[in-house]
Design an enzyme around this catalytic site. Structure first.
Site, PDB file in Angstrom:
ATOM      1  N   HIS A  99       0.843  -1.198   0.000  1.00  0.00           N
ATOM      2  CA  HIS A  99       0.000   0.000   0.000  1.00  0.00           C
ATOM      3  C   HIS A  99       0.872   1.240   0.000  1.00  0.00           C
ATOM      4  CE1 HIS A  99      -2.170   3.240   2.361  1.00  0.00           C
ATOM      5  NE2 HIS A  99      -2.919   3.087   1.293  1.00  0.00           N
ATOM      6  N   SER A 100       0.543   2.196  -0.867  1.00  0.00           N
ATOM      7  CA  SER A 100       1.225   3.491  -0.904  1.00  0.00           C
ATOM      8  C   SER A 100       2.746   3.285  -1.042  1.00  0.00           C
ATOM      9  CB  SER A 100       0.867   4.286   0.353  1.00  0.00           C
ATOM     10  OG  SER A 100       1.174   5.649   0.205  1.00  0.00           O
ATOM     11  N   MET A 101       3.566   3.805  -0.119  1.00  0.00           N
ATOM     12  CA  MET A 101       5.013   3.616  -0.233  1.00  0.00           C
ATOM     13  C   MET A 101       5.375   2.145  -0.306  1.00  0.00           C
ATOM     14  SD  MET A 101       8.129   4.572   2.395  1.00  0.00           S
ATOM     15  CE  MET A 101       7.943   3.003   3.277  1.00  0.00           C
TER      16      MET A 101
END
Length: 303
Positions: A99-101
């Site tokens: 998720h995300s980074m």
């Protein structure tokens, strides 16, 4: 039900949570910047039961050890965290979900070790960190990393303690996509109770992270190396919806256009209702899509 796991590293340990039988299909889950493994608490129980899910805390996050004094956090350090955990688990081939980074870390790991990645699932991430638009911006970003690190070292401030209510409020103010319930879940692993109040576990130096950026052309070339086994889920009210992006983020728009023209038939890209933390706020919105993607197991995946 889950179990806590620790993997020894030279500076301490990497912490993780594990769900399912160790004999199950291996899935390594990677959280976003300043978050922790609890980001997957509401999603994993909705996914196929025949998988073995391990959600790790990156160095300096959650319950994992901070990097040694004087050491900055480089993006590739997080990629090496993944390699260390995979080695400790003795996983030769597995699925990565980020998720995300964590999606950017998963993407970079997939490009460096394509033989180890069976499938790649990106939640609110396109698999890359965004490149500065020009040389001066790139130089400024690198200088800022060094200056912020030295400033933190010079101050040597003790972590501040907050009441549970204040700690949650600060977290929610910093991220408008988090619900109060989601913030409380992250705080369970992201803060430690002390006599003075809650103290955030994260290492402040992670804010000085040095990134590895790529051009659109490089991104497309790298994605072609692992095409036909990539799922990207973007939220309509998330951080990567083209018509809502500022002009400085034209990189994302260009990359989305490249997906449509070059990789459309080879990468599954799905937009769902929700915000940047849709997998936490409304996990049922994405759980079916992810479950279908996981169900087609590759015979090459081995523990």
């Amino acid at each position: 039900m889950f179990s806590e796991v620790k993997f020894p590293v030279p500076w301490g340990h990497l912490a993780a949570k594990a769900w399912g039988s160790p004999e199950g299909y291996p899935v390594l889950c990677l959280h976003g910047w300043l978050d922790n493994a609890n980001t997957f608490d509401r999603l994993i129980p909705l996914l196929p039961k025949d998988c073995h899910y391990v959600a790790m805390d990156f160095s300096g996050h959650g319950l994992s050890s901070h990097r040694p004094a004087g050491s900055p956090y480089h993006f590739l350090d997080y990629v090496s965290d993944v390699r260390r955990v995979a080695a400790a688990l003795q996983w030769r081939r597995f699925t990565l979900m980020g998720h995300s980074m964590g999606g950017a870390v998963a993407g970079m790991f997939s490009f460096l070790y394509p033989e180890m990645v069976d499938k790649l699932i990106l939640l609110e991430n396109l698999g890359f960190l965004l490149a500065p638009e020009d040389t001066e911006a790139w130089l400024k970003s690198k200088r800022m990393v060094i200056d912020r690190l030295l400033s933190l070292e010079a101050r040597q401030q003790a972590p501040k303690a907050h009441s549970p209510e204040a700690a949650l409020q600060r977290l929610l103010e910093a991220n408008r996509h988090l619900t109060a319930e989601g913030g409380a879940i992250l705080l369970q692993r992201g803060a430690t109770e002390t006599p003075a109040g809650l103290v955030y576990n994260r290492d402040m130096r992670v804010r000085t992270q040095s990134r590895e950026s790529l051009t659109v052309e490089q991104c497309v070339k790298l994605l072609q190396k692992i095409q036909d086994r990539v799922l990207i889920i973007l939220a309509r009210d998330g951080l990567l919806v083209p018509h809502k992006l500022e002009s400085k983020n034209h990189f994302v728009i260009a990359l989305r256009e490249a997906f449509e023209h070059t990789l459309k038939e080879h990468i599954q890209l799905v937009e769902v209702p929700g915000s940047h933390f849709v997998h936490m706020n409304e996990p049922e919105v994405v759980s079916g899509i992810i479950s279908n993607f996981l169900t087609v197991h590759s015979t090459r995946a081995r523990l």
